[in-house]
Write a protein that holds these residues in place. Structure first.
Motif, PDB file in Angstrom:
ATOM      1  N   UNK A  56     -36.170 -13.529 -10.558  1.00 33.79           N
ATOM      2  CA  UNK A  56     -37.383 -12.735 -10.410  1.00 33.79           C
ATOM      3  C   UNK A  56     -38.549 -13.686 -10.163  1.00 33.79           C
ATOM      4  N   UNK A  57     -39.355 -13.383  -9.161  1.00 33.37           N
ATOM      5  CA  UNK A  57     -40.578 -14.140  -8.903  1.00 33.37           C
ATOM      6  C   UNK A  57     -41.790 -13.272  -9.169  1.00 33.37           C
ATOM      7  N   UNK A  58     -42.773 -13.820  -9.904  1.00 41.00           N
ATOM      8  CA  UNK A  58     -43.987 -13.061 -10.233  1.00 41.00           C
ATOM      9  C   UNK A  58     -45.222 -13.898  -9.977  1.00 41.00           C
ATOM     10  N   UNK A  59     -46.303 -13.212  -9.655  1.00 41.34           N
ATOM     11  CA  UNK A  59     -47.586 -13.858  -9.438  1.00 41.34           C
ATOM     12  C   UNK A  59     -48.658 -12.785  -9.563  1.00 41.34           C
ATOM     13  N   UNK A  60     -49.897 -13.196  -9.840  1.00 48.30           N
ATOM     14  CA  UNK A  60     -50.977 -12.205  -9.843  1.00 48.30           C
ATOM     15  C   UNK A  60     -51.619 -12.070  -8.467  1.00 48.30           C
ATOM     16  N   UNK A  61     -51.258 -12.965  -7.534  1.00 52.39           N
ATOM     17  CA  UNK A  61     -51.764 -12.913  -6.165  1.00 52.39           C
ATOM     18  C   UNK A  61     -50.859 -11.992  -5.349  1.00 52.39           C
ATOM     19  N   UNK A  62     -51.319 -10.776  -5.111  1.00 52.01           N
ATOM     20  CA  UNK A  62     -50.482  -9.803  -4.411  1.00 52.01           C
ATOM     21  C   UNK A  62     -50.288 -10.159  -2.938  1.00 52.01           C
ATOM     22  N   UNK A  63     -51.252 -10.863  -2.343  1.00 49.88           N
ATOM     23  CA  UNK A  63     -51.088 -11.299  -0.958  1.00 49.88           C
ATOM     24  C   UNK A  63     -49.976 -12.349  -0.863  1.00 49.88           C
ATOM     25  N   UNK A  64     -49.926 -13.253  -1.829  1.00 50.53           N
ATOM     26  CA  UNK A  64     -48.852 -14.253  -1.851  1.00 50.53           C
ATOM     27  C   UNK A  64     -47.498 -13.583  -2.053  1.00 50.53           C
ATOM     28  N   UNK A  65     -47.437 -12.569  -2.905  1.00 50.26           N
ATOM     29  CA  UNK A  65     -46.181 -11.861  -3.129  1.00 50.26           C
ATOM     30  C   UNK A  65     -45.691 -11.177  -1.861  1.00 50.26           C
ATOM     31  N   UNK A  66     -46.616 -10.629  -1.079  1.00 56.75           N
ATOM     32  CA  UNK A  66     -46.226 -10.001   0.178  1.00 56.75           C
ATOM     33  C   UNK A  66     -45.611 -11.029   1.124  1.00 56.75           C
ATOM     34  N   UNK A  67     -46.167 -12.229   1.154  1.00 53.00           N
ATOM     35  CA  UNK A  67     -45.591 -13.292   1.973  1.00 53.00           C
ATOM     36  C   UNK A  67     -44.213 -13.692   1.464  1.00 53.00           C
ATOM     37  N   UNK A  68     -44.065 -13.744   0.132  1.00 50.73           N
ATOM     38  CA  UNK A  68     -42.769 -14.084  -0.455  1.00 50.73           C
ATOM     39  C   UNK A  68     -41.711 -13.067  -0.065  1.00 50.73           C
ATOM     40  N   UNK A  69     -42.056 -11.807  -0.125  1.00 52.73           N
ATOM     41  CA  UNK A  69     -41.099 -10.763   0.226  1.00 52.73           C
ATOM     42  C   UNK A  69     -40.734 -10.802   1.696  1.00 52.73           C
ATOM     43  N   UNK A  70     -41.678 -11.196   2.550  1.00 53.87           N
ATOM     44  CA  UNK A  70     -41.394 -11.308   3.979  1.00 53.87           C
ATOM     45  C   UNK A  70     -40.456 -12.477   4.272  1.00 53.87           C
ATOM     46  N   UNK A  71     -40.606 -13.574   3.494  1.00 53.67           N
ATOM     47  CA  UNK A  71     -39.685 -14.701   3.615  1.00 53.67           C
ATOM     48  C   UNK A  71     -39.816 -15.511   4.882  1.00 53.67           C
ATOM     49  N   UNK A  72     -41.027 -15.597   5.436  1.00 54.94           N
ATOM     50  CA  UNK A  72     -41.261 -16.380   6.651  1.00 54.94           C
ATOM     51  C   UNK A  72     -42.042 -17.650   6.292  1.00 54.94           C
ATOM     52  N   UNK A 122     -36.028 -10.849  -6.497  1.00 51.56           N
ATOM     53  CA  UNK A 122     -36.964  -9.729  -6.648  1.00 51.56           C
ATOM     54  C   UNK A 122     -38.350 -10.270  -6.967  1.00 51.56           C
ATOM     55  N   UNK A 123     -39.363  -9.743  -6.293  1.00 51.71           N
ATOM     56  CA  UNK A 123     -40.741 -10.163  -6.522  1.00 51.71           C
ATOM     57  C   UNK A 123     -41.541  -8.997  -7.088  1.00 51.71           C
ATOM     58  N   UNK A 124     -42.375  -9.316  -8.077  1.00 53.35           N
ATOM     59  CA  UNK A 124     -43.169  -8.275  -8.728  1.00 53.35           C
ATOM     60  C   UNK A 124     -44.441  -8.890  -9.302  1.00 53.35           C
ATOM     61  N   UNK A 125     -45.574  -8.177  -9.251  1.00 50.70           N
ATOM     62  CA  UNK A 125     -46.823  -8.742  -9.786  1.00 50.70           C
ATOM     63  C   UNK A 125     -46.795  -8.844 -11.311  1.00 50.70           C
ATOM     64  N   UNK A 126     -47.418  -9.885 -11.823  1.00 53.39           N
ATOM     65  CA  UNK A 126     -47.550 -10.072 -13.270  1.00 53.39           C
ATOM     66  C   UNK A 126     -48.634 -11.109 -13.525  1.00 53.39           C
ATOM     67  N   UNK A 127     -49.237 -11.042 -14.708  1.00 53.43           N
ATOM     68  CA  UNK A 127     -50.321 -11.940 -15.109  1.00 53.43           C
ATOM     69  C   UNK A 127     -49.938 -12.563 -16.446  1.00 53.43           C
ATOM     70  N   UNK A 128     -49.792 -13.867 -16.482  1.00 48.57           N
ATOM     71  CA  UNK A 128     -49.272 -14.545 -17.665  1.00 48.57           C
ATOM     72  C   UNK A 128     -50.186 -14.405 -18.881  1.00 48.57           C
TER      73      UNK A 128
END
Length: 284
Positions: A150-166, A203-209
């Motif tokens: 599982x990959x998480x980040x609070x940066x939703x734009x970065x998560x969108x890039x992660x899911x695209x995988x480019x 799997x990528x999902x937003x989260x804030x540590x």
């Protein structure tokens, strides 16, 4: 237009000292990260870009707006996050994962059991995908267990890039050429897209540590990679993050921090383990 090109094209905002402090206070409350007066230019560039996108000329008005608008708050947080990463970064920890950490964990597991690994923050996905690739390449028992990454980040734009995988060539530079050929499909302009089988395995999902409410739905993990994040926190935020990491681990689970970070200076709840390839921290 990319986020960085938007920032580059927009004029910096002319913020007063009080407004710089107000931005810092908002970001600290939302993310735990410290942005003080020494980061004035960085703050003014990013606030200026968001003001331009929002059509606002007055900083005070924009700060009132961002304080009450969840979508703009998300966009502002995205603008301030730092996404410096690449594949196989600090690969000695991936070596420790395959050679020491997972063999220790499976001593009490049976083939087919679930092992959960969390990359937090995951940025644009290089670390989470690196875990998957490294295990496929270097852990002979990878197919004997159910590995969930599982990959998480609070940066939703970065998560969108992660899911695209480019990814551009720079992100792939540390990978062996044969690994790139196996796991990435060529695209135009020297870019590569991670193959679908691998992309769908993470799997990528937003989260804030520093916000426990965003973490409870993720469950607990056996291994957490939380690298090069705590250096941006003050003592209070580090202690909160460490507590949340502790609660997010299964008993006997491991945390990997960045090379300049030490859990021992934050809390005594973890046990430090000096492995052959890395120093890690374990939940008793």
């Amino acid at each position: 237009m990319t986020r960085e090109s938007t920032i580059a094209s927009a004029p910096p905002a002319a913020l007063s000292d009080d407004e710089v402090a107000r931005v810092g206070a908002l970001l600290y409350r939302w993310t735990g990260m410290i942005f003080g007066a020494n980061k004035r230019y960085y703050i003014e560039r990013r606030i200026g870009a968001r003001m331009a996108r929002s059509g606002m000329a007055e900083a005070a008005r924009y700060l009132d707006f961002v304080g009450t608008n969840p979508a703009e708050r998300e966009a502002l947080i995205n603008a301030f996050t730092i996404n410096e990463t690449y594949f196989y970064r600090e690969e000695h920890q991936f070596a420790a994962l395959a050679r020491q950490i997972l063999p220790e964990l499976i001593r009490t597991r049976r083939p087919g059991d679930l092992i959960r690994i969390w990359s937090m923050p995951c940025s644009t996905g290089e670390e989470a995908y690196s875990i998957a690739i490294w295990l496929l390449e270097n852990w002979p028992l990878v197919d004997a267990y159910h590995i969930e990454i599982v990959g998480s980040d609070l940066d939703t734009a970065a998560l969108a890039q992660a899911q695209a995988g480019r990814y551009a060539a720079r992100a792939l530079a540390r990978l062996p050429a044969d690994v790139v050929e196996r796991y990435f499909e060529p695209e135009r302009g020297h870019r590569r897209k991670i193959i679908d089988d691998l992309r769908e395995s993470v799997r990528f999902t937003p989260a804030n540590i520093v916000d426990r409410a965003t973490l409870t739905g993720l469950g607990r993990f056996d291994v957490i990679l939380c690298r090069n994040l705590l250096i941006y926190f003050d003592d209070d935020s580090r202690q909160l993050a460490a507590s949340n990491l502790f609660e997010s681990l299964n008993s006997g689970g491991f945390v990997c921090l960045g090379h300049s970070e030490s859990m021992a200076r934050i809390t005594d709840r973890f046990t430090m383990a000096r492995l052959e390839d890395a120093i890690v921290y374990r939940k008793p």
